[in-house]
Design an enzyme around this catalytic site. Sequence first.
Site, PDB file in Angstrom:
ATOM      1  CB  CYS A 121      -0.844  -0.039   1.107  1.00  0.00           C
ATOM      2  SG  CYS A 121      -1.937  -1.330   1.066  1.00  0.00           S
ATOM      3  CG  HIS A 155      -3.284   3.480   1.818  1.00  0.00           C
ATOM      4  ND1 HIS A 155      -3.671   2.813   0.466  1.00  0.00           N
ATOM      5  CD2 HIS A 155      -3.138   2.603   2.666  1.00  0.00           C
ATOM      6  CE1 HIS A 155      -4.085   1.909   0.766  1.00  0.00           C
ATOM      7  NE2 HIS A 155      -3.676   1.547   2.009  1.00  0.00           N
ATOM      8  CG  ASN A 163      -6.625  -0.490   1.129  1.00  0.00           C
ATOM      9  OD1 ASN A 163      -6.114  -0.386   0.314  1.00  0.00           O
ATOM     10  ND2 ASN A 163      -6.291  -1.267   2.240  1.00  0.00           N
TER      11      ASN A 163
HETATM   12  O1  UT7 Z   1      -3.794  -0.769   3.551  1.00  0.00           O
HETATM   13  C1  UT7 Z   1      -2.891  -1.616   4.127  1.00  0.00           C
HETATM   14  C2  UT7 Z   1      -3.108  -1.304   5.771  1.00  0.00           C
HETATM   15  N1  UT7 Z   1      -4.463  -1.686   6.172  1.00  0.00           N
HETATM   16  C3  UT7 Z   1      -4.986  -1.374   7.194  1.00  0.00           C
HETATM   17  O2  UT7 Z   1      -4.605  -0.106   7.583  1.00  0.00           O
HETATM   18  C4  UT7 Z   1      -6.350  -1.745   7.857  1.00  0.00           C
HETATM   19  C5  UT7 Z   1      -6.346  -1.659   9.274  1.00  0.00           C
HETATM   20  N2  UT7 Z   1      -7.438  -2.098   9.760  1.00  0.00           N
HETATM   21  C6  UT7 Z   1      -8.662  -1.987   9.851  1.00  0.00           C
HETATM   22  O3  UT7 Z   1      -8.901  -1.082   9.177  1.00  0.00           O
HETATM   23  C7  UT7 Z   1      -9.564  -2.657  10.648  1.00  0.00           C
HETATM   24  O4  UT7 Z   1      -8.950  -3.246  11.829  1.00  0.00           O
HETATM   25  C8  UT7 Z   1     -10.621  -3.466  10.219  1.00  0.00           C
HETATM   26  C9  UT7 Z   1     -11.483  -2.466   9.105  1.00  0.00           C
HETATM   27  C10 UT7 Z   1     -10.086  -4.473   9.195  1.00  0.00           C
HETATM   28  C11 UT7 Z   1     -11.628  -4.149  11.255  1.00  0.00           C
HETATM   29  O5  UT7 Z   1     -11.999  -3.362  12.007  1.00  0.00           O
HETATM   30  P1  UT7 Z   1     -11.946  -3.375  13.583  1.00  0.00           P
HETATM   31  O6  UT7 Z   1     -12.820  -2.429  14.255  1.00  0.00           O
HETATM   32  O7  UT7 Z   1     -10.535  -3.364  14.079  1.00  0.00           O
HETATM   33  O8  UT7 Z   1     -12.664  -4.728  13.909  1.00  0.00           O
HETATM   34  P2  UT7 Z   1     -12.251  -6.088  14.221  1.00  0.00           P
HETATM   35  O9  UT7 Z   1     -11.206  -6.764  13.561  1.00  0.00           O
HETATM   36  O10 UT7 Z   1     -11.882  -5.948  15.824  1.00  0.00           O
HETATM   37  O11 UT7 Z   1     -13.508  -7.140  14.492  1.00  0.00           O
HETATM   38  C12 UT7 Z   1     -14.716  -6.779  15.399  1.00  0.00           C
HETATM   39  C13 UT7 Z   1     -15.677  -7.663  15.205  1.00  0.00           C
HETATM   40  C14 UT7 Z   1     -15.199  -9.120  15.293  1.00  0.00           C
HETATM   41  O12 UT7 Z   1     -16.369 -10.097  15.842  1.00  0.00           O
HETATM   42  P3  UT7 Z   1     -16.174 -10.377  17.157  1.00  0.00           P
HETATM   43  O13 UT7 Z   1     -14.911 -11.108  17.572  1.00  0.00           O
HETATM   44  O14 UT7 Z   1     -16.304  -8.800  18.124  1.00  0.00           O
HETATM   45  O15 UT7 Z   1     -17.408 -10.981  17.837  1.00  0.00           O
HETATM   46  C15 UT7 Z   1     -15.110  -9.461  13.833  1.00  0.00           C
HETATM   47  O16 UT7 Z   1     -15.396 -10.829  13.686  1.00  0.00           O
HETATM   48  O17 UT7 Z   1     -16.256  -7.547  13.714  1.00  0.00           O
HETATM   49  C16 UT7 Z   1     -16.301  -8.763  13.049  1.00  0.00           C
HETATM   50  N3  UT7 Z   1     -16.247  -8.610  11.625  1.00  0.00           N
HETATM   51  C17 UT7 Z   1     -17.040  -8.123  10.700  1.00  0.00           C
HETATM   52  N4  UT7 Z   1     -18.391  -8.350  10.842  1.00  0.00           N
HETATM   53  C18 UT7 Z   1     -19.501  -8.250   9.984  1.00  0.00           C
HETATM   54  C19 UT7 Z   1     -15.069  -8.617  11.067  1.00  0.00           C
HETATM   55  N5  UT7 Z   1     -15.040  -8.239   9.753  1.00  0.00           N
HETATM   56  C20 UT7 Z   1     -16.465  -8.413   9.440  1.00  0.00           C
HETATM   57  C21 UT7 Z   1     -17.256  -7.969   8.358  1.00  0.00           C
HETATM   58  N6  UT7 Z   1     -18.823  -7.704   8.716  1.00  0.00           N
HETATM   59  N7  UT7 Z   1     -16.762  -7.859   7.205  1.00  0.00           N
END
Ligand code: UT7
Length: 323
Positions: A114, A250, A280
């Site tokens: 990225c 980005h 992204n």
């Molecule tokens: O471009 C390269 C660099 N990449 C980045 O900078 C990405 C950085 N990370 C992020 O943007 C975020 O961490 C994400 C968008 C990937 C995830 O958001 P988050 O607020 O960190 O969510 P999380 O991973 O902590 O997940 C929270 C909950 C989980 O459920 P439980 O364990 O709390 O029950 C996940 O299973 O959300 C659930 N979850 C989803 N639910 C519905 C994860 N993905 C999804 C989804 N739809 N697509």
Amino acid sequence: MPFTAAIVGSGIALPAHAVTNEELSKTVDTSDEWITERTGIRQRYVAAEGQYTSDLAAEAARNAIADAGLESGDIDLIIVATATPDLTFPATAAIVQAKLGVKQGAAFDVNAVCTGFVYALSIAEKFLISGQNKTAVIIGAETFSRILDWEDRRTCVLFGDGAGAFVMTRKTVEEAGDRTIKASHLRCDGSMVDLLYTDGGVSTTGKAGHVKMEGNKVFREAVDRISGAMVETAKIADIALSEVDWFVPHQANQRIIGGVVRKLGIDGDKVVATIGQHGNTSAASIPLAFHTARDDGRIKKGDLIMIEGMGGGLTWGAALFRF
Ligand code: UT7
């Protein structure tokens, strides 16, 4: 005669098909609400069958070259920033060179995921300043849809396909005036490879593999590293962040963009965010956002622009230029 490097054109290419969150939620256990709230993404483009990274890259390059008022024959350096090349080898840049009908100069790929476009810009600047090359086209181009596990909701909702390009020319310091690359700052910390990677590759599994990401951990690294690179870049250029007209980050997550705005106390109205429409797109996201903001009249010639990003590696960095 000392040389400098200037950005003289930009262009983009997107696949025809946009997939909305609503559509995605029919095949993956997710919802428009979750994706929008957590990321800001509303849709992403997905390349058609038979449409490759080099196709998007060549189209973006052609548009950028036309925007610069130049012709393919003027180009003597092609750098493609991509993590999703057409083939293991040759470089996608070589394939793009052939598609553009360019017969001269050099062409190679850069893989900083990225952060790839920031790396490509910084590298091209050095080639131009050295006098080795005269006119470069740098392209961020990706078909991430090909390396997503479409059953993994934690990753497949985030990424999209597309390409964006800049044309950069060598100028004498007098010719360029103030419209030059002011500074760039590139970083990598390979100890965090495990946070964002593909579970495959040429020399390991023989297959491209799928995107794996510890989203939460990457998120926690992002704001500090990106802010640090922006501050460092401004310092190298001896320019205050308040002087910057447009920040073009980005596009990984709207909340990361917001976190950087708060941390550095910059004006959120000066930040270009296109994550809602593109998702992204990895190395393509910065030039896609830049050109979109030019197209709608926000970015104008003469504006001071800062680009920045972080991605797999981890890599991160920023660059500052007057357009
Ligand atoms: O471009 C390269 C660099 N990449 C980045 O900078 C990405 C950085 N990370 C992020 O943007 C975020 O961490 C994400 C968008 C990937 C995830 O958001 P988050 O607020 O960190 O969510 P999380 O991973 O902590 O997940 C929270 C909950 C989980 O459920 P439980 O364990 O709390 O029950 C996940 O299973 O959300 C659930 N979850 C989803 N639910 C519905 C994860 N993905 C999804 C989804 N739809 N697509």
